[in-house]
Design a protein around this motif. Structure first.
Motif, mmCIF file in Angstrom:
data_model
loop_
_atom_site.group_PDB
_atom_site.id
_atom_site.type_symbol
_atom_site.label_atom_id
_atom_site.label_comp_id
_atom_site.label_asym_id
_atom_site.label_seq_id
_atom_site.Cartn_x
_atom_site.Cartn_y
_atom_site.Cartn_z
ATOM 1 N N GLU A 79 0.865 -1.174 0.000
ATOM 2 C CA GLU A 79 0.000 0.000 0.000
ATOM 3 C C GLU A 79 0.897 1.218 0.000
ATOM 4 O O GLU A 79 1.731 1.369 0.898
ATOM 5 C CB GLU A 79 -0.921 -0.003 1.211
ATOM 6 C CG GLU A 79 -1.947 -1.109 1.164
ATOM 7 C CD GLU A 79 -2.883 -1.089 2.348
ATOM 8 O OE1 GLU A 79 -2.833 -0.141 3.161
ATOM 9 O OE2 GLU A 79 -3.679 -2.029 2.472
ATOM 10 N N ALA A 80 0.744 2.054 -0.996
ATOM 11 C CA ALA A 80 1.604 3.231 -1.179
ATOM 12 C C ALA A 80 3.072 2.817 -1.220
ATOM 13 O O ALA A 80 3.946 3.519 -0.745
ATOM 14 C CB ALA A 80 1.358 4.261 -0.093
ATOM 15 N N GLY A 81 3.316 1.634 -1.771
ATOM 16 C CA GLY A 81 4.685 1.167 -1.941
ATOM 17 C C GLY A 81 5.312 0.564 -0.713
ATOM 18 O O GLY A 81 6.453 0.131 -0.756
ATOM 19 N N LYS A 82 4.591 0.503 0.401
ATOM 20 C CA LYS A 82 5.144 -0.071 1.629
ATOM 21 C C LYS A 82 4.652 -1.503 1.779
ATOM 22 O O LYS A 82 3.450 -1.737 1.883
ATOM 23 C CB LYS A 82 4.741 0.769 2.836
ATOM 24 C CG LYS A 82 5.336 2.144 2.783
ATOM 25 C CD LYS A 82 5.041 2.921 4.020
ATOM 26 C CE LYS A 82 5.690 4.284 3.882
ATOM 27 N NZ LYS A 82 5.591 5.062 5.079
ATOM 28 N N PRO A 83 5.577 -2.460 1.811
ATOM 29 C CA PRO A 83 5.174 -3.862 1.864
ATOM 30 C C PRO A 83 4.936 -4.366 3.285
ATOM 31 O O PRO A 83 5.629 -3.986 4.215
ATOM 32 C CB PRO A 83 6.378 -4.579 1.250
ATOM 33 C CG PRO A 83 7.531 -3.724 1.641
ATOM 34 C CD PRO A 83 7.013 -2.310 1.611
ATOM 35 N N ILE A 84 3.927 -5.204 3.403
ATOM 36 C CA ILE A 84 3.675 -5.936 4.635
ATOM 37 C C ILE A 84 3.581 -7.405 4.214
ATOM 38 O O ILE A 84 2.731 -7.759 3.396
ATOM 39 C CB ILE A 84 2.379 -5.486 5.319
ATOM 40 C CG1 ILE A 84 2.465 -4.009 5.689
ATOM 41 C CG2 ILE A 84 2.086 -6.340 6.541
ATOM 42 C CD1 ILE A 84 1.160 -3.412 6.138
ATOM 43 N N ALA A 85 4.472 -8.239 4.734
ATOM 44 C CA ALA A 85 4.523 -9.645 4.351
ATOM 45 C C ALA A 85 4.106 -10.526 5.508
ATOM 46 O O ALA A 85 4.410 -10.236 6.669
ATOM 47 C CB ALA A 85 5.928 -10.009 3.892
ATOM 48 N N ALA A 86 3.404 -11.611 5.170
ATOM 49 C CA ALA A 86 2.989 -12.574 6.184
ATOM 50 C C ALA A 86 2.818 -13.932 5.522
ATOM 51 O O ALA A 86 2.421 -14.015 4.357
ATOM 52 C CB ALA A 86 1.678 -12.142 6.831
ATOM 53 N N PRO A 87 3.131 -14.989 6.255
ATOM 54 C CA PRO A 87 2.863 -16.320 5.694
ATOM 55 C C PRO A 87 1.359 -16.533 5.635
ATOM 56 O O PRO A 87 0.612 -16.009 6.457
ATOM 57 C CB PRO A 87 3.529 -17.263 6.687
ATOM 58 C CG PRO A 87 3.658 -16.491 7.956
ATOM 59 C CD PRO A 87 3.718 -15.048 7.580
#
Length: 126
Positions: free
Chosen positions: A46-54
């Motif tokens: 979102e807005a280029g900011k990544p949030i990663a999760a399995p």
């Protein structure tokens, strides 16, 4: 192997300023298979900011490869576009999202800046 993959995804946000040049929005799912087992990672940008999760989720883009190849990607030993061209991985969905995400992978340790390839130092007289 799993430790490298987990470390890669857990450090995405810290590497965002150097990884992305423009804001990108979307959901990318990474499917990594080993034999009959598939591990899923979801990266929401979102807005280029990544949030990663399995985990598994519907996504705008899906990358699918074996876990061994992905380990080579996170160490710079292989490059994602080259893997796609060799048919070692598949991609479906929004290619633009993938092109932004690939910037998070490190360069090859053997890569050289093309701007320095033609540079010649001062000649020394014989």
């Amino acid at each position: 192997m799993e430790a490298l993959v987990e470390q890669f995804f857990s450090t995405l946000q810290a590497r965002t300023p150097q990884g992305l040049r423009s804001p990108v929005d979307g959901v990318l799912r990474v499917d990594l298979y080993t034999g009959e087992h598939t591990e899923h990672w979801v990266v929401t940008m979102e807005a280029g900011k990544p949030i990663a999760a399995p985990g598994y989720a519907e996504a705008d883009t899906v990358w699918r490869s074996d876990a061994e190849l992905f380990e080579k990607l996170v160490t710079g030993e292989s490059q994602p576009v080259a893997a796609l061209l060799r048919n070692d991985a598949t991609l479906s969905g929004d290619v633009t999202l993938f092109l932004a995400f690939r910037r998070f992978f490190p360069p090859s340790p053997h890569a050289r800046d093309p701007r320095t390839m033609g540079a010649v130092g001062p000649e020394t007289p014989a």
